[in-house]
Design a protein around this motif. Sequence first.
Motif, PDB file in Angstrom:
ATOM      1  N   GLY A   1       0.873   0.632  -7.021  1.00 28.86           N
ATOM      2  CA  GLY A   1       0.407  -0.659  -6.564  1.00 28.86           C
ATOM      3  C   GLY A   1       1.030  -1.817  -7.317  1.00 28.86           C
TER       4      GLY A   1
ATOM      5  N   ARG B   1      -5.230  -6.376  -7.036  1.00 28.05           N
ATOM      6  CA  ARG B   1      -4.682  -5.014  -6.993  1.00 28.05           C
ATOM      7  C   ARG B   1      -4.273  -4.725  -5.552  1.00 28.05           C
ATOM      8  NH1 ARG B   1      -8.593  -2.236  -9.155  1.00 28.05           N
ATOM      9  NH2 ARG B   1      -7.682  -1.195 -10.979  1.00 28.05           N
ATOM     10  N   LEU B   2      -3.001  -4.417  -5.355  1.00 27.50           N
ATOM     11  CA  LEU B   2      -2.470  -4.090  -4.030  1.00 27.50           C
ATOM     12  C   LEU B   2      -2.096  -2.617  -4.029  1.00 27.50           C
ATOM     13  CD1 LEU B   2      -2.152  -7.205  -4.376  1.00 27.50           C
ATOM     14  CD2 LEU B   2      -0.125  -7.061  -2.941  1.00 27.50           C
ATOM     15  N   ASP B   3      -2.808  -1.809  -3.285  1.00 30.97           N
ATOM     16  CA  ASP B   3      -2.667  -0.356  -3.300  1.00 30.97           C
ATOM     17  C   ASP B   3      -1.543   0.069  -2.371  1.00 30.97           C
ATOM     18  OD1 ASP B   3      -2.965   2.356  -3.351  1.00 30.97           O
ATOM     19  OD2 ASP B   3      -5.096   2.373  -2.824  1.00 30.97           O
ATOM     20  N   THR B   4      -0.511   0.733  -2.925  1.00 32.98           N
ATOM     21  CA  THR B   4       0.609   1.169  -2.088  1.00 32.98           C
ATOM     22  C   THR B   4       0.269   2.390  -1.234  1.00 32.98           C
ATOM     23  OG1 THR B   4       1.485   2.448  -3.945  1.00 32.98           O
ATOM     24  CG2 THR B   4       2.385   0.243  -3.618  1.00 32.98           C
TER      25      THR B   4
ATOM     26  N   THR C   1      -0.414  -1.251   4.645  1.00 28.19           N
ATOM     27  CA  THR C   1       0.092  -2.616   4.519  1.00 28.19           C
ATOM     28  C   THR C   1       1.058  -2.766   3.360  1.00 28.19           C
ATOM     29  OG1 THR C   1      -1.962  -3.481   5.448  1.00 28.19           O
ATOM     30  CG2 THR C   1      -0.585  -5.030   4.197  1.00 28.19           C
ATOM     31  N   PHE C   2       0.756  -2.104   2.237  1.00 26.88           N
ATOM     32  CA  PHE C   2       1.539  -2.309   1.023  1.00 26.88           C
ATOM     33  C   PHE C   2       2.408  -1.113   0.647  1.00 26.88           C
ATOM     34  CE2 PHE C   2      -2.261  -5.060   0.499  1.00 26.88           C
ATOM     35  CZ  PHE C   2      -1.597  -6.266   0.663  1.00 26.88           C
TER      36      PHE C   2
ATOM     37  N   PRO D   1      -2.762 -10.560  -2.007  1.00 29.80           N
ATOM     38  CA  PRO D   1      -2.575  -9.587  -0.916  1.00 29.80           C
ATOM     39  C   PRO D   1      -2.066 -10.236   0.370  1.00 29.80           C
ATOM     40  CG  PRO D   1      -4.626  -9.149  -2.069  1.00 29.80           C
ATOM     41  CD  PRO D   1      -4.112 -10.469  -2.595  1.00 29.80           C
TER      42      PRO D   1
ATOM     43  N   GLU E   1       1.629  -9.473   1.979  1.00 26.04           N
ATOM     44  CA  GLU E   1       1.705  -8.929   3.339  1.00 26.04           C
ATOM     45  C   GLU E   1       2.664  -9.763   4.184  1.00 26.04           C
ATOM     46  OE1 GLU E   1      -1.282  -7.718   7.055  1.00 26.04           O
ATOM     47  OE2 GLU E   1      -2.082  -8.695   5.250  1.00 26.04           O
TER      48      GLU E   1
END
Length: 437
Positions: free
Chosen positions: A338, A351-354, A358-359, A399, A403
């Motif tokens: 992330g 926190r951007l979860d891979t 989307t991420f 986020p 995006e």
Amino acid sequence: MIQTLPAVLPGALVDTHGIDLTPPSSQTSHSPRWRTSVDDVTVAPCGDVYTLTTALRNTWGVADDEPDPGVANFRYRIITRHSADGEVLASALCPSDDDGSASAVADGDDMTFCVLPDGTLSVNAHRDRTTLIAPDLSRVLATYASTEDRTAGNGFAGSISVTPSGRLLCTAAEYGVWGYGSRIANIVGLADGALTPDNRPLIEAISSLDPAPARHGDDDLTAQVRYQGSPVGREHRPRPALTELVAGADRLSGWHDSRLGRPVPLADDLFVVPVFAKIYRGGNLGQPFVFALVNDKGEMTGRLQGLDPRTESPFTGFCFTLAGDPYRGRAFHLNRYGMYAWDRSGALRARLDTAAKTFKPLTPFTLAGCAPDGDLLLFHRKQHLILRVPAPDDLADLPTVMEDALRTYAKQRTALKKAWAPVDWHWVHASVPVGRL
């Protein structure tokens, strides 16, 4: 403005060496093995974007003194300058030959670069090798490089980051770290004077990794790095060391064989210093790491919080880079799991979860750093493209911003493919001015 730039491969280099750009799967087993990779990205206060890449060819059985450039092995560092609007302005080749035509740019491991307050480009590598280059890439202004493995010599720093007021946040190497017979990055320090062709400012040590490097003699004192007025060496260094302060986090090894990452500024007087435990051959998931908050007095005031050492480990893929935005007091990190953002107190704010659809496109990117205006700089490891993303004022909006950036990247990438017609994601520019440093 979201911006996508190609990491340029000069057409003159491709033609001179007869480089086959087709994918390895379409080549024969006897084809030369060659690759190119992005090492770092930085932005000048004027808006110019610089990329540092490596291109090399290593063909089994080719002699070191092979005279035919179409057959010979090679390795180049390539520095490319883009204008703020994306125009390719110039490229410079830095060869690493051993035949007398080697570059004046000091080569080394973990090469990074930054733009100094006066606009000069500083290229840095371990062990404490610093090269100053004119902003237009026309010439090398000065080279500060250690010539021996054990002594500091005429070197300066292994990495440099610049704070808002122009202070230089540096790492410096010492002999005997963890008992090794070589110089390893061990000191974090600040230089308050200008780094120029005529002046190497003293680096004041504020923190150390190994508290007791082994077998120091008079020749092992690091004169360029001072602590409380005297050269660093023997027992004279900042204490307690970072590894002593966090010893409880890794009781198994006691942080022996740990290493420093590249420190980044969160302000003129606050920095994030990454420390990573020993790397093993058989797997490192769950190995401890610390993103320590250290002030300019050398005090550890906290740490970046919120990453799980196993499920969000930077050791997966060896994603050890942090980015700092010292004008707004934020830190960023991207690994295989992330993207993360913290405020200057060390609290995790985004926190951007891979793992999320989307991420997931973030996974092949590496975070290079922040531009002076706070924009995030990322590069795609396979597609050799640079993505510049304006970071939001409110980290809660990260986020949404990322995006949008990933969607825009896909569109801009398509436009670049039509304009450049890359082969296996190699962006060859036939008419870019190319110099040799």
